[in-house]
Design a protein around this motif. Sequence first.
Motif, short mmCIF file in Angstrom:
data_model
loop_
_atom_site.label_atom_id
_atom_site.label_comp_id
_atom_site.label_asym_id
_atom_site.label_seq_id
_atom_site.Cartn_x
_atom_site.Cartn_y
_atom_site.Cartn_z
N LEU A 101 39.53 104.81 55.62
CA LEU A 101 38.09 104.87 55.60
C LEU A 101 37.57 104.80 57.06
CD1 LEU A 101 37.41 102.45 52.57
CD2 LEU A 101 36.96 104.87 52.58
N SER A 102 36.67 105.76 57.36
CA SER A 102 36.28 105.63 58.80
C SER A 102 34.82 105.71 58.63
CB SER A 102 36.57 107.11 59.42
OG SER A 102 36.14 108.06 58.63
N GLY A 103 34.16 105.34 59.91
CA GLY A 103 32.57 105.03 60.06
C GLY A 103 32.66 104.26 61.36
N ASP A 107 28.48 100.72 61.14
CA ASP A 107 27.95 101.24 59.43
C ASP A 107 29.06 100.94 58.66
OD1 ASP A 107 26.14 102.31 60.89
OD2 ASP A 107 27.06 104.30 61.21
N LEU A 108 29.99 100.34 59.08
CA LEU A 108 31.38 99.94 57.89
C LEU A 108 30.80 98.65 57.52
CD1 LEU A 108 34.49 101.01 59.99
CD2 LEU A 108 33.49 102.22 57.88
N GLU A 109 30.86 98.65 56.21
CA GLU A 109 30.44 97.37 55.36
C GLU A 109 31.93 96.51 55.90
OE1 GLU A 109 28.38 96.62 53.34
OE2 GLU A 109 27.68 98.69 52.95
N THR A 112 34.91 96.67 53.93
CA THR A 112 36.03 97.79 54.21
C THR A 112 37.03 97.37 55.07
OG1 THR A 112 34.28 99.34 53.98
CG2 THR A 112 36.30 100.10 55.37
N ALA A 160 38.30 99.78 61.53
CA ALA A 160 38.94 99.25 60.34
C ALA A 160 40.32 99.66 60.26
CB ALA A 160 38.06 99.24 59.19
N TYR A 161 40.52 100.94 60.09
CA TYR A 161 41.86 101.61 59.78
C TYR A 161 42.80 101.57 60.94
CZ TYR A 161 45.18 105.34 58.74
OH TYR A 161 46.11 106.38 58.45
#
Length: 273
Positions: A101-103, A107-109, A112, A160-161
């Motif tokens: 999941l990217s962002g 903006d990432l929860e 995530t 995150a990733y």
Amino acid sequence: KPLALPGAHVVVTGGSSGIGKCIAIECYKQGAFITLVARNEDKLLQAKKEIEKHSINDKQVVLCISVDVSQDYSQVENVIKQAQEKLGPVDMLVNCAGMSLSGKFEDLEVSTFERLMSVNYLGSVYPSRAVITTMKERRVGRIVFVSSQAGQLGLFGFTAYSSSKFAIRGLAEALQMEVKPYNVYVTVAYPPDTDTPGFAEENKTKPLETRLISETTSVCKPEQVAKQIVKDAIVVTMGLFRTIALFYLGSFDSIVRRCMMQRARSEIADKTA
Ligand SMILES: NC(=O)C1=CN([C@@H]2O[C@H](COP(=O)(O)OP(=O)(O)OC[C@H]3O[C@@H](n4cnc5c(N)ncnc54)[C@H](OP(=O)(O)O)[C@@H]3O)[C@@H](O)[C@H]2O)C=CC1
Ligand SMILES: CCCCCCCCCCCCCCCC(=O)[C@@H](N)CO
């Protein structure tokens, strides 16, 4: 020294789709028995049918087991037990279950970060933990981790990733140092963008910058990536980084070996005393 795939039991997590499915096909083509592990049962059965088309003898089996590798260790442990009861001890484990999941960071929860860490990192720890004792006892085994190019470089949109994929590298290198004296080998793959259902899903929400960075390299075919991963797992060689670190790793390895021998000697001494 290379692992003989004919008749070997290979467990592939994430084996119902994309790179994992291609790894399963590659091993099956070389005569292995396969256990596919993923959540969705329909996708598992679909993949099983596709893999079985590539059989090279009539004894080969493709077993499917549905579990979420990221949730509960005892569930994962049970799945490995079931697989070993049906197809014998695991000769090779491929940890390919994962997601992206990217962002932008803000903006990432927060959830995530938790999700990617559990699926990509803990989802590789649990199956590995469940097979390692038997592998060490048998002095046979391969554990494959699937990181990413984004597991070597932190890239825009992948806070995150990337971190979940960096974590895999730390785990793999530390584990390799522990298990090498037992003839168990750990490899890590760092694939580039690869044309899979997971990649298509990831592209739906990629920030522009991430997409542009990603477009500087071409998209690989999963069959090609899988072939390389299986080859690297069977015949373990050394990458560039590992060569640079050779002196240190070599001397650390000899400390580990020395301790192992010392412990064995004192056990014998205790018994004969
Ligand atoms: N495609 C790419 O560009 C790249 C991918 N990678 C990595 O390679 C691996 C495979 O990617 P790809 O083939 O694209 O992914 P896909 O989305 O096509 O396949 C993912 C597989 O993992 C399974 N899976 C996902 N989450 C879980 C879970 N919690 N428990 C059990 N199984 C799970 C899925 O089945 P189900 O959903 O039914 O559980 C499916 O079988 C991932 O780790 C990915 O990060 C690395 C670099 C590049
Ligand atoms: C020494 C290291 C070499 C680095 C080469 C530079 C590469 C820059 C572009 C990287 C594109 C992002 C890849 C992420 C793939 C991935 O994991 C997701 N697609 C998963 O779905």
